[in-house]
Enzyme design. Structure first.
Site, short mmCIF file in Angstrom:
data_model
loop_
_atom_site.label_atom_id
_atom_site.label_comp_id
_atom_site.label_asym_id
_atom_site.label_seq_id
_atom_site.Cartn_x
_atom_site.Cartn_y
_atom_site.Cartn_z
N TYR A 269 0.98 -1.17 0.04
CA TYR A 269 -0.10 -0.13 0.06
C TYR A 269 1.05 1.18 0.09
O TYR A 269 0.79 2.18 -0.80
CB TYR A 269 -0.89 0.08 1.20
CG TYR A 269 -1.64 1.25 1.28
CD1 TYR A 269 -2.36 1.81 0.53
CD2 TYR A 269 -1.31 1.99 2.62
CE1 TYR A 269 -3.10 3.09 0.72
CE2 TYR A 269 -2.08 3.01 2.88
CZ TYR A 269 -2.82 3.67 1.85
OH TYR A 269 -3.59 5.02 1.96
N ARG B 84 -0.53 4.86 17.56
CA ARG B 84 -0.80 5.48 16.22
C ARG B 84 -1.42 7.07 16.62
O ARG B 84 -1.76 7.27 17.62
CB ARG B 84 -1.90 4.83 15.46
CG ARG B 84 -1.43 3.27 15.05
CD ARG B 84 -0.56 3.40 13.96
NE ARG B 84 -0.25 2.10 13.43
CZ ARG B 84 0.71 1.42 14.17
NH1 ARG B 84 1.72 2.08 15.16
NH2 ARG B 84 1.35 0.22 13.75
N1 UDP Z 1 -5.45 -3.18 15.78
C1 UDP Z 1 -6.02 -4.26 16.61
N2 UDP Z 1 -7.13 -5.02 16.73
C2 UDP Z 1 -7.98 -4.83 15.50
C3 UDP Z 1 -7.77 -3.71 14.61
C4 UDP Z 1 -6.50 -3.04 14.61
O1 UDP Z 1 -5.28 -4.33 17.61
O2 UDP Z 1 -8.93 -5.74 15.38
C5 UDP Z 1 -4.69 -2.41 15.84
C6 UDP Z 1 -3.48 -2.46 14.79
O3 UDP Z 1 -2.63 -3.61 14.89
C7 UDP Z 1 -2.97 -1.05 14.68
C8 UDP Z 1 -4.02 -0.34 14.97
O4 UDP Z 1 -4.82 -1.00 15.99
O5 UDP Z 1 -1.81 -1.12 15.56
C9 UDP Z 1 -4.60 0.80 14.18
O6 UDP Z 1 -5.18 -0.31 13.04
P1 UDP Z 1 -5.92 0.10 11.91
O7 UDP Z 1 -6.33 -1.08 11.32
O8 UDP Z 1 -7.30 0.96 12.44
O9 UDP Z 1 -5.30 1.38 11.18
P2 UDP Z 1 -3.72 1.23 10.33
O10 UDP Z 1 -2.77 1.79 11.45
O11 UDP Z 1 -3.47 -0.22 9.94
O12 UDP Z 1 -4.08 2.20 9.01
#
Ligand code: UDP
Length: 332
Positions: free
Chosen positions: A144, A224
């Protein structure tokens, strides 16, 4: 201004389209509806301003740009899931890179010189230092991020060749929903942390799985930078004032603060009043420990700043959307 928003039926696109209307612009949406929602367009610019078309149909793009006398394009149409991009890289390259190149070509043919595009923090990969500034090396660690880097490079070429004025906004984690409660996040399947956590509170899932609790962060879960989708939308309005021909300008759009998965979970529990059970799971591939923005360039040069500065405020708007529309736009 007369503006075309590609991907205007999507999560960020619909909020951006509304913000543009509120600022007095005339807005058209182009979307293939593969991920976006017609209802979102109905609630913003109206269906008479929607063109359902592919970005790959360059002739059609030229036609719309010319017919509607478009002055600025806001290009948000893209696939944006890291996990999916790892499994289907060709699909990501075709859509995110090929689609952008088709749009650049159409803009050249139609003599449209202004462009604001969505890029991402994923272009930085896993920087060793925080916060991230725009001058950090671009070193994506997933497909991505790689597609968005290729798009940025294509834009740099086009800007210098065609005298295009480009602003690329590198979004951090888009979150929350419109405070009116009628626009929000609706992905199928849902993979993002806040919607998934709130779906547990709504009884649609049994628990949240925390992807890793042994990261090098204060509580062991990933950190994040969650930025409210209306603040993201507002950044596009600010970007319109700094467009400069022949250049691509990059801006980080984040709050500048990091929030851990555990802190997001706590905020969701507090806002929803639901215990939201969680289980500790394994790490998700490609997740860096910590990512948060240095947003000082956007603050000083775009005159932008986030209005939503706490995770609870952000979650409150998401909770309103998810609890009022438990089935997203299908809730009616
Ligand atoms: N995350 C998690 N469980 C979930 C979905 C996401 O622990 O079911 C964690 C993921 O590993 C990351 C954070 O939440 O550290 C944000 O993930 P998200 O997919 O929302 O956004 P990304 O950072 O991938 O764009």
């Amino acid at each position: 201004m007369r503006i075309l928003v590609t991907g205007g039926a999507g999560y960020i696109g619909s909020h951006t389209a509304r913000a543009l209307l509120e600022n007095g612009h005339k807005v058209w949406v182009l979307d293939n509806l593969s991920r976006g929602h017609k209802e979102a367009v109905q609630r913003t610019v109206g269906l008479d301003r929607l063109t359902i078309a592919s970005l790959h149909d360059t002739d059609r793009l030229v036609q719309i740009l010319t017919l509607q006398e478009i002055e600025l394009v806001i290009h948000l149409a893209a696939f944006s899931l890291v996990g999916e991009s790892q499994k289907q890289p060709e699909m990501y390259f075709r859509n995110n890179v090929g689609g952008s190149q088709s749009l650049i070509s159409a803009m050249h043919q139609a003599n449209v010189k202004k462009l604001i595009v969505s890029s991402t923090t994923a272009v930085y990969g896993t920087p060793s230092q925080m916060p991230i500034t725009e001058s950090f090396e671009r070193a994506p660690v997933n497909q991505y991020g790689q597609t968005k880097l290729e798009m940025e490079l294509s834009l740099e070429h086009a800007a210098s060749q065609n005298d295009l004025a480009v602003v690329a906004l590198r979004y951090f984690n888009a979150a929350g929903a419109h405070p009116n409660g009628d626009l929000g996040e609706d992905h199928d399947p849902e993979t993002h942390l806040i919607p998934i956590t709130l779906q547990v509170a709504l009884g649609q899932r049994e628990h949240l799985t925390i992807f890793g609790n042994d990261y090098a962060t204060p509580d062991g879960t990933c950190v994040r930078d969650y930025v409210h989708v209306c603040d993201l939308a507002a950044a596009h309005i600010c970007a319109m004032d700094v467009l400069r021909n022949g250049t691509v300008q990059y801006f980080n759009i984040g709050t500048g603060a990091g929030t851990s998965v555990s802190e997001v979970l706590d905020a969701c529990r507090k806002v929803s009043g639901h215990p939201i059970p969680s289980v500790d799971g394994i790490r998700r591939s490609g997740d860096p420990d910590i990512l948060y923005a240095d947003n000082s360039k956007a603050v000083s040069e775009l005159n932008w700043s986030p209005k939503y500065t706490s995770i609870e405020q952000i979650v409150e708007t998401a909770w309103r959307w998810h609890s009022d529309s438990p089935n997203g736009y299908r809730s009616g």
